[in-house]
Write a protein that holds these residues in place. Structure first.
Motif, PDB file in Angstrom:
ATOM      1  N   ILE A 131       3.782  10.634   3.511  1.00 53.82           N
ATOM      2  CA  ILE A 131       4.136  11.947   4.049  1.00 53.82           C
ATOM      3  C   ILE A 131       4.621  12.804   2.877  1.00 53.82           C
ATOM      4  CG2 ILE A 131       5.578  13.215   5.681  1.00 53.82           C
ATOM      5  CD1 ILE A 131       3.646  11.289   7.030  1.00 53.82           C
ATOM      6  N   ASP A 154       0.832  -1.201   0.000  1.00 57.13           N
ATOM      7  CA  ASP A 154       0.000   0.000   0.000  1.00 57.13           C
ATOM      8  C   ASP A 154       0.865   1.248   0.000  1.00 57.13           C
ATOM      9  OD1 ASP A 154      -2.623   1.339   0.195  1.00 57.13           O
ATOM     10  OD2 ASP A 154      -1.894   1.973   2.159  1.00 57.13           O
ATOM     11  N   GLY A 155       1.991   1.224   0.699  1.00 56.16           N
ATOM     12  CA  GLY A 155       2.902   2.366   0.680  1.00 56.16           C
ATOM     13  C   GLY A 155       3.420   2.650  -0.714  1.00 56.16           C
ATOM     14  N   ASP A 172      10.728   7.072   5.980  1.00 56.46           N
ATOM     15  CA  ASP A 172      10.672   8.279   6.801  1.00 56.46           C
ATOM     16  C   ASP A 172      11.688   8.231   7.941  1.00 56.46           C
ATOM     17  OD1 ASP A 172       9.811  10.848   7.358  1.00 56.46           O
ATOM     18  OD2 ASP A 172       8.295  10.198   8.798  1.00 56.46           O
ATOM     19  N   PRO A 179      -0.846  -0.446   9.041  1.00 52.45           N
ATOM     20  CA  PRO A 179      -0.957   0.616   8.029  1.00 52.45           C
ATOM     21  C   PRO A 179       0.276   1.514   8.012  1.00 52.45           C
ATOM     22  CG  PRO A 179      -2.382   1.079   9.914  1.00 52.45           C
ATOM     23  CD  PRO A 179      -1.855  -0.314  10.113  1.00 52.45           C
ATOM     24  N   VAL A 180       0.590   2.010   6.822  1.00 55.06           N
ATOM     25  CA  VAL A 180       1.694   2.962   6.632  1.00 55.06           C
ATOM     26  C   VAL A 180       1.083   4.273   6.143  1.00 55.06           C
ATOM     27  CG1 VAL A 180       3.295   1.097   6.123  1.00 55.06           C
ATOM     28  CG2 VAL A 180       2.102   2.236   4.241  1.00 55.06           C
ATOM     29  N   GLU A 181       1.894   5.324   6.121  1.00 61.73           N
ATOM     30  CA  GLU A 181       1.338   6.662   5.835  1.00 61.73           C
ATOM     31  C   GLU A 181       2.212   7.422   4.846  1.00 61.73           C
ATOM     32  OE1 GLU A 181       0.166  10.772   8.303  1.00 61.73           O
ATOM     33  OE2 GLU A 181       1.185   9.101   9.312  1.00 61.73           O
ATOM     34  N   VAL A 220       7.262   7.471   2.702  1.00 65.32           N
ATOM     35  CA  VAL A 220       6.243   6.660   3.375  1.00 65.32           C
ATOM     36  C   VAL A 220       6.721   6.378   4.792  1.00 65.32           C
ATOM     37  CG1 VAL A 220       5.105   4.403   3.464  1.00 65.32           C
ATOM     38  CG2 VAL A 220       5.315   5.616   1.291  1.00 65.32           C
ATOM     39  N   ARG A 221       5.900   6.747   5.752  1.00 65.72           N
ATOM     40  CA  ARG A 221       6.261   6.539   7.161  1.00 65.72           C
ATOM     41  C   ARG A 221       5.858   5.136   7.606  1.00 65.72           C
ATOM     42  NH1 ARG A 221       4.230  11.146  10.788  1.00 65.72           N
ATOM     43  NH2 ARG A 221       6.120  12.113   9.889  1.00 65.72           N
ATOM     44  N   GLN A 226       0.643   4.157  -2.729  1.00 67.99           N
ATOM     45  CA  GLN A 226       0.392   5.560  -2.377  1.00 67.99           C
ATOM     46  C   GLN A 226       1.407   6.490  -3.043  1.00 67.99           C
ATOM     47  OE1 GLN A 226      -0.634   6.649   1.744  1.00 67.99           O
ATOM     48  NE2 GLN A 226      -0.686   4.475   2.224  1.00 67.99           N
TER      49      GLN A 226
END
Length: 361
Positions: free
Chosen positions: A349, A189-190, A300, A345-347, A314-315, A193
């Motif tokens: 940034i 998913d990272g 990150d 989950p990853v995020e 990606v964090r 994104q």
């Protein structure tokens, strides 16, 4: 020249006699003290601190026992417990390297959960990276209760697995049944994104600087990037390998930006370290990030905020990752069926290293 005579050593002083008080020894905190402070029985204290309380002691009482033990500074007699239970209450965390903060944060999370279960964690960087990890002890089975391996191939742990220890794999193929349990981040998913972010900005000529490492996690990134960009009409994806290093990232980015054909408008890098090298390559060619070329990282790390402009990346929740791995190991040691969580989950940034592409000439 001034001469210096050695001062004779002080003679040992005799112990105090008569009524002269000596230094008072600190009273030893016992499980009875913990039970009294928590308002429970000694049996409950033993169950909680021995991590055998589930189904026998309420969650509220278990929390009260742990809080009382921390406040009183209670330390169990681990040697006696090991003889009684056959456990050393020691886990091994194997990582490929210690050169990035990611694995240090994984260790921090794992050690936090281990401490709640009166376990210690030994950190062992494999001297051969993701390749076969040598058994760091003469007999792993005699000195360890279980193993957590982060970002290692399962076959790399043959020596440790031969000891018959529970093995929890982090960032590894969930279909590999050689592990007792597997805990993963949502790496795919990272990657998706990042690809979506670049294409939403208008980028269509994208080069993926892919980590030249034979592991499940980087294969997953390659697959996710390929699929995500294939779904966007008019996108041209090129891929170049890069070792995990700033100089390697610089060389790979230089090749991508000076190779034949139209120059890419974005460099999608498999980690922040490669991305930092890519930013250097852009500047050395007299180009600007992100005006001429956008650059993205992954992880990150602190490095992502040290470069200028700061990296879009990606964090990864590294500490939570370590915590989840240690919980899975504790579950296995309790003899309970493994129920690993879904991918953490990853995020994405977004920072200053990405922008819309420059107008086509």
């Amino acid at each position: 020249m001034t001469s210096h005579k050695a001062t004779p050593p002080a003679l040992p002083q005799p112990p105090p006699t008569g009524d002269a008080p000596g230094p008072a020894a600190a009273p030893r905190i016992t499980s009875r003290d913990v039970a009294r402070a928590a308002g429970v029985s000694q049996a409950a204290v033993s169950l909680v601190l021995g991590d055998k309380w589930r189904g026998r002691v309420s969650e509220t009482k278990a929390q009260a026992v742990r809080a009382a033990a921390r406040e009183l500074g209670y330390r169990p007699n681990l040697a006696a417990r090991s003889l009684r239970t056959g456990r050393t209450r020691t886990a091994l965390l194997v990582v490929p390297v210690l050169t990035t903060e990611f694995f240090a944060r994984v260790y921090t999370g794992a050690a936090r959960i281990a401490a709640d279960h009166d376990f210690g964690v030994v950190l062992y960087p494999s001297p051969d990276g993701i390749a076969h990890a040598r058994d760091p002890f003469d007999s792993a089975a005699a000195t360890l209760d279980g193993v957590i391996a982060s970002s290692m191939a399962a076959e790399a742990l043959t020596a440790l697995r031969a000891a018959g220890l529970p093995l929890v794999m982090l960032d590894s193929d969930p279909d590999d049944d050689r592990a007792t349990a597997t805990v993963n981040l949502d790496i795919a998913d990272g990657a998706r994104q990042l690809a979506a972010h670049l294409t939403a900005l208008g980028h269509r000529r994208i080069t993926h600087l892919a980590a030249d490492v034979d592991s499940w996690t980087f294969a997953l990134r390659r697959h996710a990037v390929t699929q995500a960009l294939a779904a966007v009409p008019g996108t041209h994806l090129r891929r170049l390998p890069s070792a995990l290093g700033i100089d390697a990232g610089l060389r790979a980015a230089h090749a991508a930006l000076t190779g034949p054909g139209p120059r890419p408008t974005a460099l999608l890098c498999d980690d922040d370290i490669i991305a930092a090298g890519a930013c250097k390559a852009v500047r050395r060619l007299g180009l600007r990030v992100p005006d001429d070329v956008s650059v993205t990282g992954f992880d990150d790390l602190a490095l992502a905020r040290a470069v200028d402009p700061e990296l879009t990346t990606v964090r990864l929740p590294a500490e939570e990752f370590g915590e989840a791995g240690m919980r899975a190991l504790m579950t296995a040691l309790d003899g309970r069926p493994a129920q690993p969580p879904g991918p953490l989950p990853v995020e994405l940034i977004t920072r200053g290293s990405t922008a819309p592409p420059p107008p086509s000439p």
